[in-house]
Scaffold this active site. Structure first.
Site, PDB file in Angstrom:
ATOM      1  N   GLY A 223     -11.334  25.957   3.892  1.00  0.00           N
ATOM      2  CA  GLY A 223     -12.723  25.250   3.950  1.00  0.00           C
ATOM      3  C   GLY A 223     -13.904  26.127   3.260  1.00  0.00           C
ATOM      4  N   TYR A 224     -15.019  25.244   2.946  1.00  0.00           N
ATOM      5  CA  TYR A 224     -15.920  25.812   2.527  1.00  0.00           C
ATOM      6  C   TYR A 224     -16.554  26.931   3.219  1.00  0.00           C
ATOM      7  CZ  TYR A 224     -16.110  21.508  -0.379  1.00  0.00           C
ATOM      8  OH  TYR A 224     -15.788  20.693  -1.250  1.00  0.00           O
ATOM      9  N   ASP A 225     -16.806  28.188   2.536  1.00  0.00           N
ATOM     10  CA  ASP A 225     -17.361  29.230   3.104  1.00  0.00           C
ATOM     11  C   ASP A 225     -16.535  29.883   3.897  1.00  0.00           C
ATOM     12  OD1 ASP A 225     -19.688  29.276   1.481  1.00  0.00           O
ATOM     13  OD2 ASP A 225     -20.528  27.793   3.030  1.00  0.00           O
TER      14      ASP A 225
END
EC number: 5.1.1.1
Length: 120
Positions: free
Chosen positions: A23-25
């Site tokens: 996932g993002y970050d």
């Protein structure tokens, strides 16, 4: 009563090594080698980005906590081995989301199978 429900199907499963960010970050980091199931639903299906860190944690039959990690297009759900989920048996409410009425026999979810009941 829930405001809406999401029905989605896993499209693939992948074995990820320990320490892999998803996932993002890096919303979720695998703590050990883990199978991850990919579901093709996400923000493009009108799931609010505000649910990113507030989605519920699912408890499996063996008591392990599973995190749903939405990204722009996908939900990722831990799976015990290829083509097999851990069998979601109950829900735990979160701040802005819940998982409801998933049944007790989801041990065998293959690509093309359905999971229902994610609501907000």
């Amino acid at each position: 009563q829930p405001a809406f429900s999401v029905v989605t199907r896993p499209t693939f499963y992948k074995l990820l090594k320990a320490g892999r960010d998803i996932g993002y970050d890096g919303t979720y980091t695998t703590s050990e080698d883990e199978w991850i199931a990919n579901f093709t639903t996400g923000w493009s299906d009108q799931l609010s980005r505000r649910l990113s860190t507030r989605l519920p944690r699912l408890y499996t039959r063996n008591g392990k906590i599973v995190r749903i990690c939405p990204s722009l297009e996908y939900l990722f759900l831990e799976a015990s081995e290829p083509f097999t989920s851990r069998g979601i048996t109950r829900h735990v409410a979160a701040t802005t989301g819940c998982v409801q009425d998933l049944g007790t026999d989801l041990d065998f979810i293959r690509p093309g199978g359905a999971i229902t009941g994610l609501c907000s």
